[in-house]
Design a protein around this motif. Structure first.
Motif, mmCIF file in Angstrom:
data_model
loop_
_atom_site.group_PDB
_atom_site.id
_atom_site.type_symbol
_atom_site.label_atom_id
_atom_site.label_comp_id
_atom_site.label_asym_id
_atom_site.label_seq_id
_atom_site.Cartn_x
_atom_site.Cartn_y
_atom_site.Cartn_z
ATOM 1 N N LEU A 18 59.177 47.062 45.975
ATOM 2 C CA LEU A 18 60.256 46.156 46.338
ATOM 3 C C LEU A 18 60.777 45.400 45.123
ATOM 4 C CD1 LEU A 18 58.674 44.535 49.540
ATOM 5 C CD2 LEU A 18 60.459 46.291 49.486
ATOM 6 N N PRO A 19 62.048 45.036 45.117
ATOM 7 C CA PRO A 19 62.543 44.115 44.081
ATOM 8 C C PRO A 19 61.749 42.821 44.130
ATOM 9 C CG PRO A 19 64.360 45.060 45.322
ATOM 10 C CD PRO A 19 63.108 45.450 46.050
ATOM 11 N N LEU A 20 61.657 42.130 42.991
ATOM 12 C CA LEU A 20 60.807 40.947 42.906
ATOM 13 C C LEU A 20 61.135 39.915 43.974
ATOM 14 C CD1 LEU A 20 58.638 39.263 41.526
ATOM 15 C CD2 LEU A 20 60.371 38.475 39.898
ATOM 16 N N ILE A 21 62.404 39.628 44.190
ATOM 17 C CA ILE A 21 62.736 38.570 45.153
ATOM 18 C C ILE A 21 62.328 38.971 46.569
ATOM 19 C CG2 ILE A 21 65.123 39.288 45.688
ATOM 20 C CD1 ILE A 21 65.690 36.124 45.337
ATOM 21 N N ASP A 22 62.372 40.258 46.895
ATOM 22 C CA ASP A 22 61.922 40.711 48.213
ATOM 23 C C ASP A 22 60.398 40.649 48.328
ATOM 24 O OD1 ASP A 22 64.498 41.184 49.107
ATOM 25 O OD2 ASP A 22 64.510 43.252 48.382
ATOM 26 N N ARG A 23 59.709 40.884 47.225
ATOM 27 C CA ARG A 23 58.245 40.749 47.226
ATOM 28 C C ARG A 23 57.828 39.307 47.473
ATOM 29 N NH1 ARG A 23 56.738 42.448 41.542
ATOM 30 N NH2 ARG A 23 54.646 41.848 42.220
ATOM 31 N N CYS A 24 58.681 38.376 47.053
ATOM 32 C CA CYS A 24 58.364 36.957 47.179
ATOM 33 C C CYS A 24 58.745 36.372 48.540
ATOM 34 C CB CYS A 24 59.091 36.165 46.093
ATOM 35 S SG CYS A 24 58.557 36.543 44.411
ATOM 36 N N LEU A 25 59.579 37.082 49.269
ATOM 37 C CA LEU A 25 60.147 36.545 50.504
ATOM 38 C C LEU A 25 59.339 36.990 51.718
ATOM 39 C CD1 LEU A 25 62.598 34.880 51.492
ATOM 40 C CD2 LEU A 25 63.808 37.057 51.766
ATOM 41 N N LEU A 72 55.574 29.451 52.110
ATOM 42 C CA LEU A 72 55.650 30.805 51.557
ATOM 43 C C LEU A 72 54.275 31.274 51.100
ATOM 44 C CD1 LEU A 72 58.878 30.277 49.427
ATOM 45 C CD2 LEU A 72 58.679 31.936 51.302
ATOM 46 N N SER A 73 53.993 32.547 51.301
ATOM 47 C CA SER A 73 52.694 33.088 50.907
ATOM 48 C C SER A 73 52.894 34.356 50.075
ATOM 49 C CB SER A 73 51.848 33.405 52.139
ATOM 50 O OG SER A 73 52.426 34.483 52.862
ATOM 51 N N TYR A 74 51.781 34.980 49.709
ATOM 52 C CA TYR A 74 51.817 36.210 48.916
ATOM 53 C C TYR A 74 51.786 37.458 49.808
ATOM 54 C CZ TYR A 74 51.252 34.198 44.231
ATOM 55 O OH TYR A 74 51.453 33.550 43.032
ATOM 56 N N THR A 75 52.278 37.348 51.023
ATOM 57 C CA THR A 75 52.156 38.420 52.005
ATOM 58 C C THR A 75 52.639 39.769 51.494
ATOM 59 O OG1 THR A 75 52.443 36.815 53.783
ATOM 60 C CG2 THR A 75 52.761 39.124 54.341
ATOM 61 N N LYS A 76 53.791 39.807 50.850
ATOM 62 C CA LYS A 76 54.383 41.085 50.416
ATOM 63 C C LYS A 76 54.337 41.286 48.902
ATOM 64 C CE LYS A 76 58.486 40.606 52.226
ATOM 65 N NZ LYS A 76 59.866 40.934 52.606
ATOM 66 N N PHE A 77 53.692 40.368 48.186
ATOM 67 C CA PHE A 77 53.815 40.379 46.726
ATOM 68 C C PHE A 77 53.211 41.627 46.091
ATOM 69 C CE2 PHE A 77 53.185 38.854 42.358
ATOM 70 C CZ PHE A 77 54.450 38.327 42.123
ATOM 71 N N GLY A 78 52.233 42.219 46.736
ATOM 72 C CA GLY A 78 51.582 43.394 46.157
ATOM 73 C C GLY A 78 52.369 44.684 46.293
ATOM 74 N N ASP A 79 53.470 44.652 47.023
ATOM 75 C CA ASP A 79 54.272 45.864 47.214
ATOM 76 C C ASP A 79 55.238 46.021 46.045
ATOM 77 O OD1 ASP A 79 55.823 47.978 48.008
ATOM 78 O OD2 ASP A 79 56.303 47.182 49.993
#
Length: 389
Positions: free
Chosen positions: A142-149, A132-139
Motif C-alpha cells: 500500500l502507499p504510505l498514507i494508506d498504510r497509516c490510515l 490511530l493504530s498500526y493496523t495496516k502499517f505492515g502491508d
C-alpha cells in the motif's frame, strides 16, 4: 567511565550478546562528552570485509525517527503554519469523517463503526491519543498514507494506543513546507547542527549505504545474536515515514538530543521545547499507558522500565514520573526504536545519551541491560563532574 564500559561492552561482543554498539552521551555543562564504538556492524563473515563498528556507521532509527518528526512539526507550529490544537483535517482531509471502531455488542462477532464526534488535533497525533493504530502499517503493497490510515480505536483524546499519528504529522510538515520530510529534516535539523547522515532511503546515498549496519537476530532470549541474509526492514519504501523510516549515525542523532536537552534554541524555542516534555496527565490516558506497561514484552519495547514505574506520555516520548535509582530522574524523557536503539534526555541535570545497536526483535532484554548500564555509568561520571551542581 571508559574502563568499566569497555569491559562490559567488549564482553558482550565476545559473548555475541550483541554484534556491536555505538554509545554517545554528554552533559550540557560541557565537562562530559562520550562517543565510543564496540564490535562490528555485521556478523557476516563470507565476504572478507572488515566491518568494525565506527562513528560513521549508519543505523536504522525505527521509532527514534518520531523525535525528529515531532521537532519538525513543532518548528512548523513556531512558524504558525498550524497549531497543536486545531482540527488537522484542514491539512489532512484523509482523516475527515474517519470512523471509530466500536466493540462488538449483544453477542455480535464483528465490531461496528461510527463517525467520530470529536476533532483530531496535532497534539493527539503526537501523543498517540488520536485512536490511530498500526493496523495496516505492515502491508508494504500500500502507499504510505494508506498504510497509516485505519479506523480509530477510540474517540480522539479518550485513550492511548501507539500508532501512526506521527506519520500523519510528517505529512502535515510536507504539505505546508512543500518539501519531502527527508528534505525538510536535512534542511531544518541537519544543517543547523552539522548533521549530514539523516536519510530515508540509503540507496539514494551510496556513501551512506555502504556504511549501513546489518541486522542481527536473537532467536532465543538467552542465546547469541546471528547474522541473517533476510531483509528485516525495507530499505527503499515509497514515502518518508515520519514514525519509523529515518536513518542516521548515532553520533548525529546525539547532536539532536544534546541540543534539545541544553535548550539552546537552535532547533526549538523554549516554549516548544517545553511541549516535548510536558506529560499528558489525563487520567484516562495515563491509565491506558500504565496498562500497556503491565505486559512485559510491551514494557521492554517501551524502554524496559522497572515494573510499576509511574510514567506518562508526552509529545517527545515517554516521561518517568518518579526517579529511576542510579539512572534518570523524574521528568526525564526516553524512547527507542525497533532494532534496539534507545535514548534519554534529562533536563534537570543536563544529561542525555543514546545506545545504538541493530538487533531484532524489539525490546531485547540483553540490549536493555546494556543500555541501563551505560546510563548508570553516565550518571556516575556526570555527577562527579566539576561543573555539575
Amino acid at each position: 567511565m571508559a574502563s568499566s564500559i569497555d569491559s562490559t561492552f567488549n564482553n558482550a561482543v565476545t559473548n555475541k550478546d550483541i554484534p556491536g554498539a555505538v554509545l554517545a552521551a554528554s552533559n550540557t555543562g560541557g565537562s562530559h562528552k562520550f562517543l565510543k564504538t564496540f564490535g562490528f556492524s555485521t556478523l557476516r563473515t563470507d565476504d572478507g570485509t572488515d566491518r568494525s563498528m565506527t562513528p560513521d556507521t549508519l543505523f536504522w532509527l525505527g521509532s527514534c525517527t518520531k523525535l525528529l518528526t515531532v521537532i519538525a512539526a513543532l518548528q512548523c507550529v513556531q512558524k504558525r503554519h498550524f497549531t497543536l490544537d486545531e482540527d488537522v483535517t484542514r491539512l489532512l482531509p484523509e482523516l475527515k469523517d474517519i470512523q471509530v471502531r466500536q466493540p462488538p455488542q449483544d453477542g455480535a462477532s464483528e465490531p461496528k463503526f461510527s463517525k467520530t464526534t470529536k476533532i483530531i488535533t496535532l497534539r493527539h497525533l503526537l501523543t498517540h491519543t488520536s485512536g490511530l493504530s498500526y493496523t495496516k502499517f505492515g502491508d508494504l503493497t500500500l502507499p504510505l498514507i494508506d498504510r497509516c490510515l485505519s479506523p480509530l480505536n477510540f474517540e480522539p483524546g479518550e485513550g492511548f494506543i501507539y500508532g501512526t499519528g506521527v506519520d500523519f504529522a510528517g505529512f502535515m510538515v510536507e504539505r505546508v513546507s512543500g518539501l519531502t520530510l527527508e528534505a525538510y529534516l536535512r534542511k531544518n535539523i541537519g544543517e543547523p547542527l552539522g548533521i549530514k547522515s539523516i536519510c530515508f532511503r540509503p540507496a539514494d546515498y551510496p556513501a551512506l549505504r555502504e556504511k549501513l549496519a546489518d541486522v542481527s537476530i536473537r532467536k532465543d532470549k538467552a542465546g547469541p545474536v546471528e547474522w541473517t541474509p533476510a531483509t528485516i526492514w525495507p530499505l527503499d519504501t515509497e514515502g518518508d515515514s515520519g514514525g519509523s523510516g529515518a536513518y542516521a549515525t548515532i553520533a548525529d542523532f546525539h547532536k539532536v538530543l544534546h541540543s534539545i536537552t541544553a535548550n539552546d534554541g537552535v532547533l526549538l524555542h523554549s516554549d516548544m521545547a517545553e511541549e516535548l516534555f510536558r506529560p499528558n496527565m489525563d487520567p484516562v490516558v495515563r491509565q491506558a499507558v500504565m496498562k500497556a506497561l503491565e505486559d512485559e514484552n510491551r514494557n521492554n519495547i517501551y524502554g524496559g522500565l522497572p515494573k510499576g514505574t509511574q510514567v506518562a506520555y508526552a509529545i517527545g516520548g515517554m516521561v518517568v514520573l518518579e526517579d529511576l535509582p542510579g539512572r534518570r530522574p523524574k521528568g526525564a524523557l526516553h524512547w527507542g526504536g525497533l532494532l534496539n536503539v534507545f535514548f534519554w534526555m534529562d533536563r534537570t541535570n543536563g544529561f542525555c545519551g543514546i545506545y545504538g545497536s541493530q538487533v531484532f526483535p524489539a525490546g531485547d532484554p540483553k540490549c536493555l541491560a546494556l543500555f541501563a548500564e551505560f546510563e548508570r555509568r553516565t550518571y556516575d561520571i556526570c555527577y562527579a563532574a566539576a561543573d555539575y551542581k
